[in-house]
Write a protein that holds these residues in place. Structure first.
Motif, mmCIF file in Angstrom:
data_model
loop_
_atom_site.group_PDB
_atom_site.id
_atom_site.type_symbol
_atom_site.label_atom_id
_atom_site.label_comp_id
_atom_site.label_asym_id
_atom_site.label_seq_id
_atom_site.Cartn_x
_atom_site.Cartn_y
_atom_site.Cartn_z
ATOM 1 N N SER B 2 20.933 -49.317 -22.508
ATOM 2 C CA SER B 2 20.695 -51.140 -22.304
ATOM 3 C C SER B 2 21.458 -51.506 -21.660
ATOM 4 C CB SER B 2 21.054 -51.021 -24.170
ATOM 5 O OG SER B 2 22.484 -50.635 -24.077
ATOM 6 N N THR B 3 22.902 -51.564 -21.610
ATOM 7 C CA THR B 3 23.771 -51.701 -20.244
ATOM 8 C C THR B 3 24.375 -50.411 -20.602
ATOM 9 O OG1 THR B 3 23.816 -53.953 -20.845
ATOM 10 C CG2 THR B 3 25.371 -53.758 -19.606
ATOM 11 N N GLN B 4 25.193 -50.856 -19.034
ATOM 12 C CA GLN B 4 26.337 -49.055 -18.448
ATOM 13 C C GLN B 4 27.638 -50.469 -17.767
ATOM 14 O OE1 GLN B 4 27.813 -46.504 -18.857
ATOM 15 N NE2 GLN B 4 26.322 -44.820 -18.588
ATOM 16 N N GLU B 5 28.464 -49.759 -17.161
ATOM 17 C CA GLU B 5 29.897 -50.687 -16.327
ATOM 18 C C GLU B 5 30.528 -49.210 -16.427
ATOM 19 O OE1 GLU B 5 30.266 -54.043 -20.331
ATOM 20 O OE2 GLU B 5 32.056 -52.947 -20.032
ATOM 21 N N ILE B 6 30.091 -49.535 -14.948
ATOM 22 C CA ILE B 6 31.166 -48.284 -14.345
ATOM 23 C C ILE B 6 32.152 -48.864 -13.532
ATOM 24 C CG2 ILE B 6 30.973 -47.038 -12.196
ATOM 25 C CD1 ILE B 6 27.616 -47.196 -13.234
ATOM 26 N N ARG B 7 33.333 -48.312 -13.496
ATOM 27 C CA ARG B 7 34.660 -49.259 -12.736
ATOM 28 C C ARG B 7 34.865 -48.041 -11.117
ATOM 29 N NH1 ARG B 7 38.021 -52.540 -13.165
ATOM 30 N NH2 ARG B 7 38.538 -53.205 -15.696
ATOM 31 N N PHE B 8 34.641 -48.405 -10.031
ATOM 32 C CA PHE B 8 34.783 -47.595 -9.338
ATOM 33 C C PHE B 8 36.822 -48.289 -8.905
ATOM 34 C CE2 PHE B 8 30.444 -48.164 -9.227
ATOM 35 C CZ PHE B 8 29.682 -47.073 -8.967
ATOM 36 N N SER B 9 37.879 -47.118 -9.125
ATOM 37 C CA SER B 9 38.907 -47.854 -8.219
ATOM 38 C C SER B 9 39.573 -46.906 -7.476
ATOM 39 C CB SER B 9 39.474 -47.886 -9.574
ATOM 40 O OG SER B 9 39.294 -46.428 -10.298
ATOM 41 N N GLY B 10 39.976 -47.094 -6.668
ATOM 42 C CA GLY B 10 41.234 -45.691 -5.558
ATOM 43 C C GLY B 10 42.133 -47.401 -4.431
ATOM 44 N N PHE B 11 42.448 -46.439 -4.008
ATOM 45 C CA PHE B 11 43.442 -47.349 -2.148
ATOM 46 C C PHE B 11 42.723 -47.448 -1.418
ATOM 47 C CE2 PHE B 11 44.433 -42.685 -1.199
ATOM 48 C CZ PHE B 11 44.266 -43.305 -0.272
ATOM 49 N N GLY B 12 43.280 -49.284 -1.334
ATOM 50 C CA GLY B 12 42.041 -49.963 -0.148
ATOM 51 C C GLY B 12 42.179 -49.369 1.136
ATOM 52 N N PHE B 34 18.389 -53.577 -13.099
ATOM 53 C CA PHE B 34 19.880 -55.327 -12.838
ATOM 54 C C PHE B 34 21.124 -54.554 -12.974
ATOM 55 C CE2 PHE B 34 15.600 -56.757 -14.566
ATOM 56 C CZ PHE B 34 16.314 -57.912 -14.264
ATOM 57 N N ALA B 35 21.242 -55.206 -11.331
ATOM 58 C CA ALA B 35 23.414 -54.884 -11.211
ATOM 59 C C ALA B 35 23.643 -55.984 -10.747
ATOM 60 C CB ALA B 35 23.243 -53.127 -10.559
ATOM 61 N N VAL B 56 24.647 -52.650 -14.980
ATOM 62 C CA VAL B 56 23.637 -52.111 -14.627
ATOM 63 C C VAL B 56 22.836 -52.699 -16.430
ATOM 64 C CG1 VAL B 56 22.179 -50.376 -13.974
ATOM 65 C CG2 VAL B 56 24.150 -50.497 -13.816
ATOM 66 N N SER B 57 22.046 -52.869 -16.784
ATOM 67 C CA SER B 57 20.942 -52.613 -17.223
ATOM 68 C C SER B 57 19.550 -52.761 -16.939
ATOM 69 C CB SER B 57 21.654 -54.221 -18.032
ATOM 70 O OG SER B 57 20.454 -54.599 -18.823
ATOM 71 N N ASP B 58 19.210 -52.686 -18.012
ATOM 72 C CA ASP B 58 17.874 -52.965 -18.913
ATOM 73 C C ASP B 58 16.840 -55.067 -18.081
ATOM 74 O OD1 ASP B 58 17.029 -50.630 -18.300
ATOM 75 O OD2 ASP B 58 16.653 -49.640 -20.087
ATOM 76 N N SER B 59 17.679 -55.735 -18.559
ATOM 77 C CA SER B 59 17.709 -56.335 -18.265
ATOM 78 C C SER B 59 18.482 -57.388 -17.663
ATOM 79 C CB SER B 59 17.442 -57.439 -20.256
ATOM 80 O OG SER B 59 18.842 -57.116 -20.391
ATOM 81 N N ARG B 60 18.102 -58.533 -17.184
ATOM 82 C CA ARG B 60 18.688 -59.425 -17.116
ATOM 83 C C ARG B 60 20.416 -59.371 -17.146
ATOM 84 N NH1 ARG B 60 19.774 -65.729 -15.875
ATOM 85 N NH2 ARG B 60 21.211 -65.885 -14.026
ATOM 86 N N ILE B 61 21.385 -59.183 -16.328
ATOM 87 C CA ILE B 61 22.885 -58.819 -16.629
ATOM 88 C C ILE B 61 23.096 -60.916 -16.794
ATOM 89 C CG2 ILE B 61 24.864 -58.999 -16.239
ATOM 90 C CD1 ILE B 61 23.548 -56.526 -14.417
ATOM 91 N N LEU B 62 24.237 -61.120 -18.344
ATOM 92 C CA LEU B 62 24.564 -61.955 -18.389
ATOM 93 C C LEU B 62 26.211 -62.319 -17.942
ATOM 94 C CD1 LEU B 62 22.686 -63.278 -21.766
ATOM 95 C CD2 LEU B 62 22.402 -63.772 -20.097
#
Lengths: 393, 187
Positions: B2-12, B34-35, B56-62
């Protein structure tokens, strides 16, 4: 899709980057401007609106537009006014601190009925505040910034897609009503990337500049009848006219009398307020039979939907009214709803601004709960949910 | 999903925000999802830990921001130190194995390690580290399809480096596929 009171033409394909994109709201505003036929942009960069500035600068050479980085916001807005009377459609972007500097000449643009679009990607204030953090603190400034009575149009997008769509609408309203139109975006929407679909040029409606073409002696740059749709001309086309911030006659020359001031100011106010039905656009959901109506705009309207969904799970009858048009304010709709509901809940990322308008129009016929906070972040949906619960009792 | 949350992290400078842009574009333009992508805009984006978030989601992200990430990709020690505590049990943690020293065995997480910088250097330049990591993430999380990711690259990497970036993506993807089969074998 908005219907316009005047004829529209298809967009100039040179400015339309058709297709699906993954882009942020700021970039979408630049693309909206180019699609609407904006070919002049004078500005001064400031976070969080700089991306619009950059995108327009990058695209200007291929589209045949002019871009100037001015020495500050005062000169930026002044250059834009000049370019309009040179025949161009223009835009500038800024945020609170820059908008404050532009305010004097936004008043001049309103008084001289100079169409233009000014985007304020709001960041947390007051003063320099928190440049990278979101806010909706300049809602009242958009209307009351310039001195004197003048009615403004302001629109508020809730997504990058709407940043594109509303920028085109802003240009179209601006051309028809010959008034500065302000896009009140916020840092969240401005910096958020989402899918933006730019339609083919022939599916984009554009209100073209209404340039006068009749006999020279009959040309009047102004007509004070409280309506839109009046023609302009370009400097150098041979039509004589005058532009001044002083109270003026239909030729534009100063007539500084109480009588003429009444004629001019009434027109400036009426052409917007008297046409509010044409200008105001709202998105309403589940209002019929609702006990609580959440009134919101911009990014806050999306956060509010999450709270509304949770409230419904608890059995609360709650609807939503999203203001796409901020100014003129949706007075009639609020007056109509107030006696039918228990409460308006108004979340906004400021200390309580548009809630004052809601309270005024509700006129004590229902409760009004302000869910304000000081800027820097969006609401926790839980706080809005709490207010909905209170309002439903 | 349904909804998945991803964090990308590192250094500048590692191309962290680019990772989120590529993934967001892939999902919303080619995978019919939807992303919504948001990124660090404070002084932290200029040198030290840097992060981008994708919902990320299958429906509109609020709600556009991360509430609880299901996937964390950390390409630097500082980013790992800062963000791993927010992963819930069962969350996926993807780290650059030569740059991140783990603080525990993370038995309660799905832990994936990839020598992305080393692979990128083998391909000629450590600038491709982010694409190796993205290929790896694509394989092990299955949040996005490899096909969509490859389609998303043009326009988001310089034209003259498109081929080598695709190679880097594939290198990471293959390593991810291997990692899955190894994990399956030991499980």
């Amino acid at each position: 899709m908005r219907k316009y009171k005047t004829k529209t033409v298809a967009a100039d394909p040179r400015g339309v980057d058709s297709g699906p994109h993954f882009m942020d709201g700021d970039h979408a505003i630049a693309e909206g401007a180019l699609a609407a036929g904006c070919r002049f942009f004078a500005g001064y960069p400031i976070t969080p609106s700089t991306e619009t500035f950059e995108r327009f600068a990058e695209r200007a050479p291929e589209v045949g537009a002019m871009f100037i980085q001015m020495e500050d916001e005062l000169s930026a807005i002044a250059a834009n006014i000049g370019a309009v009377w040179g025949g161009q459609k223009v835009m500038t972007v800024t945020c609170g601190p820059g908008f404050s500097l532009m305010v004097e000449n936004i008043g001049l643009a309103a008084m001289t009925e100079t169409p233009m679009v000014i985007t304020n990607v709001q960041r947390a204030g007051p003063s320099t505040g928190a440049p990278t953090l979101t806010a909706q603190q300049d809602m009242m400034q958009a209307k009351w910034g310039p001195h004197g009575d003048n009615a403004m149009i302001a629109l508020s997008p809730d997504s990058p897609q709407e940043c594109f769509d509303l920028t085109i609408e802003a240009f179209n309203l601006s051309e028809y009503y010959r008034v500065p139109v302000i896009i009140l975006a916020d840092e969240t929407v401005g910096h958020m990337h989402e899918k933006v679909v730019i339609p083919p040029a022939d599916q984009i409606q554009v209100v073209p500049r209404n340039n006068y073409s009749g006999p020279k002696e009959d040309f009047r740059p102004y007509k004070f009848d409280g309506k839109g749709g009046h023609p302009m001309t370009r400097a150098g086309d041979g039509y004589h006219f005058h532009i001044t911030g002083l109270t003026h006659n239909e030729r534009g020359y100063p007539v500084v009398t109480a009588e003429q001031n009444k004629i001019v100011v009434t027109h400036l106010m009426e052409k917007i307020n008297g046409n509010a039905d044409d200008i105001v656009r709202l998105e309403e959901n589940d209002i019929d039979g609702a006990d609580v109506v959440v009134v919101s705009y911009g990014i806050t309207s999306r956060i509010a939907v999450k709270a509304i969904q949770d409230a419904r799970k608890e059995g609360i009858k709650v609807g939503s009214l999203r203001m796409i048009t901020i100014w003129p304010f949706c007075e009639n709709r609020i007056r109509e709803l107030a006696p039918k509901i228990k409460c308006f809940v108004v979340p906004e990322i400021n200390y309580g601004q548009m809630v004052l308008e809601v309270e005024r129009c509700a006129g004590g016929k229902c409760k009004v709960i302000s869910v304000n906070h000081c800027g820097g972040a969006v609401h926790d949906p839980e706080v809005i949910l709490d207010a909905i619960r209170k309002g439903s009792k | 999903m349904s909804t998945q949350e991803i964090r990308f992290s590192g250094f500048g400078g590692q191309g962290i925000i680019r990772c989120a842009l590529i993934t967001g574009k892939a999902l919303s333009l080619y995978d019919d999802k939807f992303a919504t992508m948001t990124q660090s805009f404070g002084p932290e984006a200029r040198g030290s830990a840097c992060a981008a978030q994708l919902v990320v989601s299958d429906s509109r992200i609020l709600y556009p921001y991360i509430t609880q990430p299901g996937v964390l990709m950390s390409l630097s020690q500082e980013a790992y130190d800062l963000y791993y505590p927010e992963l819930p049990k069962g969350g996926a943690l993807i780290v650059e194995e030569d740059l991140v020293k783990l603080k525990s065995d993370h038995a309660d997480l799905k832990l994936w390690r990839v020598p992305a910088t080393r692979f990128a250097e083998e391909l000629g330049n450590r600038l491709f580290t982010n694409l190796v990591a993205l290929g790896f993430l694509t394989a092990v999380t299955k949040v996005v399809t490899a096909d969509a990711m490859k389609k998303a690259l043009p326009g988001l990497v310089p034209d003259r480096f498109l081929k080598i970036n695709l190679k880097a993506f594939e290198r990471g993807y293959e390593y991810g596929v291997e990692a899955i089969s190894k994990a399956g074998a030991t499980a």
